[in-house]
Design an enzyme around this catalytic site. Structure first.
Site, PDB file in Angstrom:
ATOM      1  N   GLU A  28       0.852  -1.194   0.000  1.00 38.28           N
ATOM      2  CA  GLU A  28       0.000   0.000   0.000  1.00 38.28           C
ATOM      3  C   GLU A  28       0.885   1.239   0.000  1.00 38.28           C
ATOM      4  OE1 GLU A  28      -2.141   3.445   1.678  1.00 38.28           O
ATOM      5  OE2 GLU A  28      -0.413   2.452   2.520  1.00 38.28           O
ATOM      6  N   GLU A  29       2.029   1.142   0.680  1.00 40.59           N
ATOM      7  CA  GLU A  29       2.792   2.344   1.032  1.00 40.59           C
ATOM      8  C   GLU A  29       3.433   3.059  -0.141  1.00 40.59           C
ATOM      9  OE1 GLU A  29       2.474   3.823   3.589  1.00 40.59           O
ATOM     10  OE2 GLU A  29       2.042   2.491   5.248  1.00 40.59           O
ATOM     11  N   HIS A  78       4.477   6.386  10.021  1.00 40.02           N
ATOM     12  CA  HIS A  78       5.685   6.280   9.189  1.00 40.02           C
ATOM     13  C   HIS A  78       6.967   6.610   9.952  1.00 40.02           C
ATOM     14  CE1 HIS A  78       3.298   6.895   5.132  1.00 40.02           C
ATOM     15  NE2 HIS A  78       2.829   5.907   5.869  1.00 40.02           N
TER      16      HIS A  78
END
Lengths: 445, 445
Positions: free
Chosen positions: A306-307, A403
């Site tokens: 996803e990142e 993050h």
């Protein structure tokens, strides 16, 4: 004065599943396992592959059906040595982290004066070529918001700031971390350079370091910074989605797709982003699995990547475009409590949304009437016609740790995690058995 | 039922100085300047030397008299590359920091199984030579205490754990950081190896990493860790104390010595440890300087090297042993509010302590009757006869950030910082003009 809300009855079986889920232990067990036994798991990495193996083993052991991996390839960027320091007039180290897709500096690094911009908007107004040989320093602060909307506004500095600085000739760019903390852990995240723009070195300073650098700027005079980023694109690597089903009794009623993403950034252990999401949705799906027959198939997907680009969600939608997905929902905003529900149910399906809101109310969840976001992983499926359901989690703490190295298990509050499982269990119980047709464009199935 | 406390009058001039200090801006200005313009400043480093130059310039500009540096040499240890990772069964990186005086690993690092100890006491009970070829892992947790006493008990793992592990043949030692946070910033600090014990590699894991490693241990089976520490003793380097006076009218009445330490650990910018302390004491001394003539000389010392051995305090006491010091006090416990006062005033000097307690009461400071600690930098002067005065700061947050990357300016609450300046100003006003003899052994001068 507001009108009294309509009273909608809650199915006692739904209420019972909801309340039992407030004692859930599985979600904690899964996120504890994933963060302890796997840890950080960047897209395309060996750790992400281990996470898939771990996931298949755990989901199979839990009794899910049709547990398997659907592989795909994606371009991968990797972080090497990274460092930064003020060289003059106040020499001291700076804590940074390279942004995903950042270019590399020369091997020995580069040293250049910084040019301060209070926001992305100020950077955008800088004259063309005015940054030649300089390091742009964009330092907009971000305030916490419950709905996370400040990420969109403050985030421009990261999402498109590097491309803007590159277009104006900058040698590199430093941004204040897109985060609401005041700590030393810089916030990672991707940036994107359009075709034709050569990526420049791009890094986030921790919030505390950005504030320190701002104080130096305010004293006047040239501030020179040394920056080294040994970050590179390394070509195509393998990733994959882990898929698991709770089969329904009526295949024609369509699939309810839920999940989160298995990959994480490399700095923390991926607890709130998104170990919590895969654990919450799996725990809810397991409760459906154990509660007898339901009309619709619930499909749990733990998406890869996803990142850095959402390749997992796109690969899923591509691979399953022949199947009817009636609902799609994702948990990817940490582990704090669900405070709001928003759905795309309209027309004949509107009562489903009303019943869902009524069933969630005892969990402290309010109904919202805004646009449904869905989430990166399920957006391609929603775009293909599924109705989106958002169980919005509170974002008031999320961007303190998002993050960063601080995305670890201890940031998860077990009680709020259980409330999430209860909300997702409620949602599945309502939509899986809804007698109404649920389908593309407001309900033709 | 408690007896009613004796009522002691407060000199209106003392009260006026105290109350004005609640609006102080100088302490913030100094700690903001030191952290921004110098940043981290390890003992014996070029940065510490820059800090001395900065200090002389600032203190001279403020009007202090006799501002100068008193240099001395000390042995210096430096940090090189450091890394650690679990190799099996759950490979992932660990966040560590080498302890001061740690030995180095081989250049390529070392890999060994860990042996878990829940506390230093458990390590101490391990059989001799039982750690041969192993990495000891000592993981005692620390709870916050207002008086900081948990540092002493939990801290044994760092202070003497490495020497104990070395004596039992360990290849290396990892300890859970001596800190009360749950973050990823490991807590640095010195350890000591006695003569004849060869230093082994010794590092602190962040609290979050120690908790993760503990979870791995609890799953059973051998956990193997790779550790690399390129840390070395580099021989003698130059450090120094910065001395500044507020001359008194009666040289025979003795010197009131106050200060903090200018050096810091390398990970943060040395804001709470001990930029705050040098700033608080300087701001208080400046208020005395500006308030007209006082009986006793107030001497402000910004000590070099507190962190790795207290060489600064020893050098000062050695250089000034011919002078009469009647009071010695240090601010070296962060920037949170002073909550307690304890003094060594007895006999004829006892009323000074009573007047001090009465004058501090409106600041929310309670009198204590425990042993006076003094602080590393002033202990040699107290040992030589000066009366110690402790203005104890709250330690409830201090060990969240102590010796970590998080020791930065934003951890300082300006309002609590001002309360500190008021407390120190009050103390100086009371003791500088006390008519009583204040001196070694309870008051012969």
């Amino acid at each position: 004065m507001r009108a009294a809300p309509a009273v909608v009855a809650v199915d006692p079986r739904v209420a019972a599943l909801r309340d039992a889920a407030l004692n859930d232990t599985l979600a904690w067990d899964l996120v504890e396992g994933l963060t302890t036994e796997i840890g950080p798991r960047m897209d395309g990495s060996a750790a992400e592959a281990r996470a898939r193996d771990w996931a298949v083993a755990r989901l199979t052991a839990l009794g899910f059906r049709n547990v398997h991996v659907e592989a795909y390839d994606l371009p991968v960027w990797t972080r090497g040595a990274e460092s930064a320091a003020v060289i003059s007039p106040y020499p001291q180290p700076l804590r940074i982290v390279g942004l995903g897709n950042s270019g590399a500096t020369p091997p020995q690094g580069l040293t250049a004066p910084i040019v301060f911009f209070a926001s992305y908007a100020d950077l955008a107004e800088a004259p063309q070529a005015s940054l030649k040989g300089k390091i742009a320093f964009v330092s907009n602060a971000m305030q916490p918001t419950q709905d996370g909307s400040s990420y969109g506004s403050a985030g421009a500095a990261r999402f498109v700031g590097p491309a803007m600085a590159a277009a104006k000739g900058a040698a590199a760019i430093l941004i204040r971390s897109i985060g609401t903390d005041h700590g030393r852990g810089p916030h990672a995240g991707v940036t994107n350079f359009p075709q034709g723009v050569t990526p420049i070195p791009a890094a986030a300073l921790s919030v505390a370091d950005a504030e320190n650098l701002e104080r130096m700027v305010k004293r006047g005079g040239e501030v020179r910074v040394h920056l080294l980023l040994d970050d590179h694109q390394i070509g195509q690597r393998r990733s994959g989605n882990v898929v698991a089903d709770v089969p329904g009794t009526d295949p024609a009623a369509g699939i309810v797709l839920i999940g989160g993403h298995l990959d994480s950034w490399d700095l923390g252990t991926g607890a709130i982003d998104d170990g919590a999401g895969v654990a919450i949705t799996a725990a809810a799906a397991k409760r459906l699995l154990d509660s007898g027959a339901h009309r619709r198939t619930v499909r749990l997907v733990w998406f890869g990547d996803e990142e850095t680009g959402g390749y997992g969600g796109e690969a899923y939608a591509r691979a399953h475009r022949g199947e009817l997905h009636v609902v799609a929902a994702e948990s990817d905003f940490g582990a704090d409590r669900v405070w709001r529900v928003q759905t795309g149910f309209t027309g004949a399906a509107a009562p489903v949304g009303d019943r869902l809101a009524a069933a969630l109310a005892p969990l402290g969840v309010v109904p919202g009437a805004g646009a449904v976001h869905g989430g990166t992983d399920v957006e391609p499926t929603i775009a293909a016609g599924a109705t989106g359901v958002d169980l919005n989690q509170s974002g008031l703490r999320y961007f303190d740790w998002h993050h960063t190295p601080e995305d670890t298990l201890d940031r998860i509050d077990p009680e709020q995690l259980r409330q999430n499982v209860a909300a997702w269990t409620t949602m599945l119980a309502v939509v899986a058995d809804a007698p109404e047709p649920l389908a593309p464009a407001g309900g033709t199935h």
